[in-house]
Design an enzyme around this catalytic site. Sequence first.
Site, PDB file in Angstrom:
ATOM      1  N   ALA A  32     -10.950 -11.380  -0.316  1.00 21.25           N
ATOM      2  CA  ALA A  32     -11.542 -10.039  -0.473  1.00 21.25           C
ATOM      3  C   ALA A  32     -10.411  -9.073  -0.831  1.00 21.25           C
ATOM      4  O   ALA A  32     -10.196  -8.053  -0.167  1.00 21.25           O
ATOM      5  CB  ALA A  32     -12.286  -9.613   0.784  1.00 21.25           C
ATOM      6  N   HIS A  37      -3.145  -6.016  -1.365  1.00 20.54           N
ATOM      7  CA  HIS A  37      -2.710  -7.415  -1.538  1.00 20.54           C
ATOM      8  C   HIS A  37      -1.923  -7.556  -2.839  1.00 20.54           C
ATOM      9  O   HIS A  37      -0.933  -8.290  -2.900  1.00 20.54           O
ATOM     10  CB  HIS A  37      -3.919  -8.351  -1.613  1.00 20.54           C
ATOM     11  N   LYS A 149       0.129  -2.662   7.500  1.00 15.62           N
ATOM     12  CA  LYS A 149      -1.100  -2.239   8.189  1.00 15.62           C
ATOM     13  C   LYS A 149      -1.320  -3.092   9.441  1.00 15.62           C
ATOM     14  O   LYS A 149      -1.800  -2.623  10.445  1.00 15.62           O
ATOM     15  CB  LYS A 149      -2.317  -2.321   7.270  1.00 15.62           C
ATOM     16  N   SER A 185      -8.220  -2.059   3.101  1.00 18.81           N
ATOM     17  CA  SER A 185      -8.533  -3.195   3.963  1.00 18.81           C
ATOM     18  C   SER A 185      -9.737  -3.922   3.393  1.00 18.81           C
ATOM     19  O   SER A 185     -10.647  -3.283   2.847  1.00 18.81           O
ATOM     20  CB  SER A 185      -8.866  -2.691   5.371  1.00 18.81           C
ATOM     21  N   SER A 186      -9.737  -5.237   3.544  1.00 17.04           N
ATOM     22  CA  SER A 186     -10.888  -6.029   3.081  1.00 17.04           C
ATOM     23  C   SER A 186     -12.150  -5.614   3.822  1.00 17.04           C
ATOM     24  O   SER A 186     -13.255  -5.741   3.311  1.00 17.04           O
ATOM     25  CB  SER A 186     -10.634  -7.511   3.337  1.00 17.04           C
TER      26      SER A 186
END
Length: 282
Positions: A32, A37, A149, A185-186
């Site tokens: 995700a 990323h 994070k 965030s995913s």
Amino acid sequence: MQIFHHQVQLRDFIKKCQQNGQSIGLVPTMGALHQGHLALINASKALADVTVASVFVNPLQFNNQTDFQKYPQVLDQDIQLLSSTGCDVVFAPLVSEIYPQATTLKFDFGQLETVMEGKFRPGHFNGVGIIVSKLFNLIRPNWAFFGQKDLQQCAVIKCLANDLSYPIEIKIIETLRESDGLAMSSRNRRLSNLGRSIAPEIFASLQLALSICHEPVEVIKLAIAEYYKSRNYFNLEYFEVCDPETLYIHKLGKLDKTSAFCIAVHLEDVRLIDNVIVPVAN
Ligand code: PAF
């Protein structure tokens, strides 16, 4: 970009890289993927000859089955994104490939896992330790890249690499934020439109804490508790002030060295975490 689903293919590929004298950067992910990323991929590409990204939603690090089942899984999209970023290899195994049988080894990260994420997600860091060490053993990277994070995860992985003498340099990459401050965030994709519009208030609360960081810790914590009391759509799980390396929790008094404000909240039924570093002069 090469895509492997099996360890044996990956091992063969890694062996060839090593024979060719190529250095390897590893970016472990649970898929995700978002720009955060991709920043890790870019950091790896800047250092390593070959960048390997793993995409694996690791069941062992979820203490809550619903959270595991709801974790977004979009492998085709991930592959497209990784390919467009110039990643060299994707390792996307099935659960049965990684865990053909139940694991018996248990990691104990001591003080690092008794607080914050470790306290509220029992067993989480054991699961992270197992999968990350499996990836380290399989891929034998020169560098491995993680996002700030997950500040506590970074401390745990540095401990893992150190205690088990992995010859791997752990690189921590700054948190990427949306333009409204929300940490990428995913899990953000599980928020409704309304939830997404409210979620930047989490970063705003950290900014509030930063604006009063010269006050004693108990005053900062009270201000954050008040902030969330008047926003009952959030459920504040914890707000802690800690040493970013040892994760020692500061409870009282003024900060006299670099610290971190760490937070976990539930919004809708999504658990979100964030943190900022507090640059207090020694
Ligand atoms: O940070 C994550 O996405 C995961 O904890 C990691 C490091 C990929 C291990 O599953």
